[in-house]
Design an enzyme around this catalytic site. Structure first.
Site, PDB file in Angstrom:
ATOM      1  N   HIS A  14      35.102  39.879  45.306  1.00 56.06           N
ATOM      2  CA  HIS A  14      35.285  38.631  44.417  1.00 56.06           C
ATOM      3  C   HIS A  14      35.440  37.311  45.007  1.00 56.06           C
ATOM      4  O   HIS A  14      35.930  37.435  46.073  1.00 56.06           O
ATOM      5  CB  HIS A  14      36.579  39.054  43.503  1.00 56.06           C
ATOM      6  CG  HIS A  14      37.839  39.225  43.957  1.00 56.06           C
ATOM      7  ND1 HIS A  14      38.790  38.183  44.239  1.00 56.06           N
ATOM      8  CD2 HIS A  14      38.477  40.483  44.306  1.00 56.06           C
ATOM      9  CE1 HIS A  14      39.849  38.550  44.669  1.00 56.06           C
ATOM     10  NE2 HIS A  14      39.629  39.864  45.039  1.00 56.06           N
ATOM     11  N   ASP A  16      41.666  38.331  50.746  1.00 56.29           N
ATOM     12  CA  ASP A  16      41.570  38.900  49.499  1.00 56.29           C
ATOM     13  C   ASP A  16      40.829  37.514  48.478  1.00 56.29           C
ATOM     14  O   ASP A  16      41.688  36.929  47.919  1.00 56.29           O
ATOM     15  CB  ASP A  16      42.788  39.150  48.902  1.00 56.29           C
ATOM     16  CG  ASP A  16      42.810  39.558  47.441  1.00 56.29           C
ATOM     17  OD1 ASP A  16      41.815  40.089  47.140  1.00 56.29           O
ATOM     18  OD2 ASP A  16      43.968  39.669  46.849  1.00 56.29           O
ATOM     19  N   GLU A  67      38.637  38.174  39.123  1.00 48.83           N
ATOM     20  CA  GLU A  67      39.087  39.522  39.622  1.00 48.83           C
ATOM     21  C   GLU A  67      40.438  39.624  39.465  1.00 48.83           C
ATOM     22  O   GLU A  67      41.251  40.724  38.834  1.00 48.83           O
ATOM     23  CB  GLU A  67      38.573  39.963  40.780  1.00 48.83           C
ATOM     24  CG  GLU A  67      38.936  41.427  41.127  1.00 48.83           C
ATOM     25  CD  GLU A  67      40.483  41.632  41.689  1.00 48.83           C
ATOM     26  OE1 GLU A  67      40.752  42.667  41.668  1.00 48.83           O
ATOM     27  OE2 GLU A  67      41.075  40.571  42.285  1.00 48.83           O
ATOM     28  N   ASP A 105      37.296  45.004  48.328  1.00 46.35           N
ATOM     29  CA  ASP A 105      38.376  44.296  48.070  1.00 46.35           C
ATOM     30  C   ASP A 105      39.927  44.759  48.704  1.00 46.35           C
ATOM     31  O   ASP A 105      40.820  44.559  47.931  1.00 46.35           O
ATOM     32  CB  ASP A 105      38.463  44.171  46.442  1.00 46.35           C
ATOM     33  CG  ASP A 105      39.512  43.109  46.102  1.00 46.35           C
ATOM     34  OD1 ASP A 105      39.878  42.310  46.808  1.00 46.35           O
ATOM     35  OD2 ASP A 105      39.973  43.462  44.912  1.00 46.35           O
ATOM     36  N   HIS A 116      48.198  37.968  48.697  1.00 54.52           N
ATOM     37  CA  HIS A 116      48.628  36.999  47.531  1.00 54.52           C
ATOM     38  C   HIS A 116      49.787  35.822  47.990  1.00 54.52           C
ATOM     39  O   HIS A 116      50.419  35.585  47.153  1.00 54.52           O
ATOM     40  CB  HIS A 116      48.996  37.537  46.402  1.00 54.52           C
ATOM     41  CG  HIS A 116      48.164  38.378  45.624  1.00 54.52           C
ATOM     42  ND1 HIS A 116      48.287  39.170  44.353  1.00 54.52           N
ATOM     43  CD2 HIS A 116      46.715  38.811  46.097  1.00 54.52           C
ATOM     44  CE1 HIS A 116      47.293  39.624  43.799  1.00 54.52           C
ATOM     45  NE2 HIS A 116      46.444  39.415  44.864  1.00 54.52           N
TER      46      HIS A 116
END
Length: 469
Positions: free
Chosen positions: A288, A300, A334, A362, A432
């Site tokens: 993604h 990510d 995503e 991913d 994240h």
């Protein structure tokens, strides 16, 4: 009579396109035949590995990703950065000489965090490391100032429901696994609101921390009040837990300027190497393109997206053209729950019988160990045999179940699926967070991941028969 038989035979041929005929009418080769066919790819697999790991293409996926992330930065759904990233990749894929490069329009969420901060006022002043969670509502303009209740689980919250009313719930849940612990991020605000809390602060879903908050998407429920919610660092969650267990009164001020806008137009980005014999049949490789709005989104999922691009580049560079179409899809949105991928599935599911396998990377592009695979036992045996071609780099394992938000729709409908398995020991250190930058990536590890991804996708695309469902 011969003419009638010939006519029937010719009418049946399209039904069995892509499958070899045998005298027992099973239309499937024996496994020994398949093993021999796969063994025939040994030299091609070595050529792919040599080019990716030792040859002119070594470090290419890393270098491409570095330019991309340094130029574009983070790519949140609905943002101008994501728009710029899609335009960048559209041009880059065309310049790479890939075929059928195009954009497929979709609608995606548009949420922005705005200005935000959290401050502990009692028992002392302390700036809390925090990041608002995706889809959170804002606080009132004056913010929320309230006493804190700290819990370690949803069960504890419900047992102490009367104490939580009018307070800020701080979850200090221990990290066990991502799949288990992430429910506090996704459901924490809802469960807190059910007991009358005014906001929730969730300990970051991270296996290691240097006072780093880790964001992510969260969901509200239609019949439950929407309260502001954010993640906080492991250190701050543990500190407040210790204070609370000592009986210390904690008061926190929370200010969040989050805003949700109408859905934005976006695109899934597609490129192909068209199949030579069965072009309508597809082997799909993917990652993604979107990310969160912190760090660079290099891990990510920049790494997964760029080794998927690299798979097509390596095949092209070697002058190979598989029997089936090798299709790259770079998903959008995503992080908001596979939004772009769901719309791609709805658009293309009428051709589901032509999708041979769907692959998504991913979960990082660290040192690879093998593939996660979802599919029939017969298909698994074939994939295990294909993985023996990767013995030169010692990446041969096949694990139960493929993971990938964007390919789940296909796997649930019976299409075989695969995901890259690699060393995840440090993945959730950076996931994240502001730490997801190019510094996390290693060019040699990306070379190995690209070699795995390319060998598997090419061989499946070039074998005479599709994987059995």
């Amino acid at each position: 009579m011969k003419y009638i038989f010939f006519t029937i035979f010719m009418n049946l041929l399209p039904q069995y396109a892509g499958r070899s005929l045998s005298r027992d009418d099973s239309y499937l080769k024996t496994f020994e035949d398949i093993k021999n066919e796969i063994a025939g790819y040994t030299d091609i697999a070595k050529a792919i590995i040599d080019l990716a790991v030792h040859g002119k293409a070594q470090n290419r996926s890393y270098e491409r990703l570095a330019v991309f992330t340094d130029t574009i930065g983070p790519r949140l759904s609905g943002s101008k950065n994501l728009d710029a990233a899609i335009k960048y990749m559209f041009s880059a894929l065309q310049e790479d000489g890939l075929e059928n490069v195009h954009l497929e329009p979709v609608k995606i969420p548009h949420w922005e965090r705005g200005e935000e901060f959290a401050m502990m006022l009692e028992p002392r002043n302390h700036s809390i490391a925090m990041l608002g969670l995706g889809n959170s509502v804002a606080t009132p303009l004056e913010g929320i100032t309230a006493e804190v209740i700290v819990v370690a689980s949803f069960d504890e919250l419900h047992q102490r429901a009367r104490e939580a009313k009018g307070k800020i719930v701080v979850y200090n849940e221990p990290f066990t696994s991502y799949g288990e612990t992430v429910r506090y991020r996704s459901q924490g605000a809802v469960e807190a609101a059910k007991v009358g809390a005014v906001a929730s602060l969730i300990r970051s879903v991270a296996s290691f921390s240097i006072n780093s908050p880790h964001t992510g998407w969260q969901n509200y429920q239609p019949d439950v009040p929407q309260i502001p919610t954010a993640c906080i660092s492991v250190e701050d969650a543990e500190m407040m837990s210790r204070m609370y267990l000592r009986g210390t009164k904690i008061i926190v001020h929370l200010q969040m300027g989050a805003k949700t806008y109408p859905d934005s137009p976006s695109f899934n980005t597609v490129a192909e190497i068209v199949g030579s014999k069965y072009p309508e049949q597809v082997v799909l490789v993917s990652g993604h393109l979107d990310s969160w709005d912190v760090g660079q989104g290099a891990m990510d999922d920049g790494g997964g997206a760029f080794i998927s691009w690299e798979a097509l580049s390596l095949v092209k560079d070697l002058g190979l053209r598989p029997k089936r179409t090798l299709r790259l899809v770079l998903w959008t949105a995503e992080e908001q729950g596979g939004v772009g991928a769901k719309q791609y599935y709805q658009l293309h599911k009428e051709n589901i019988s032509n999708f041979d396998i769907v692959m998504e990377s991913d979960e990082g592009t660290f040192n690879p160990s093998g593939l996660g695979f979802t599919g029939s036992a017969k298909a698994r045996d074939i994939v295990k045999q294909i993985m023996t071609l990767l013995q030169p780099i010692n990446v041969t394992d096949v694990y139960d179940y493929a993971d990938g938000t964007d390919i789940d729709y296909w796997m649930q409908d019976g299409v075989p699926g695969a995901s890259l398995r690699d060393d995840l020991s440090k993945y959730f250190w950076f996931h994240h967070s502001q730490g997801d930058t190019m510094t996390v990536q290693d060019p040699k590890q990306m070379n190995l991941c690209a070699a795995v991804w390319t060998v598997v996708s090419y061989v499946i695309a070039d074998m005479e028969e599709m994987l059995p469902r």
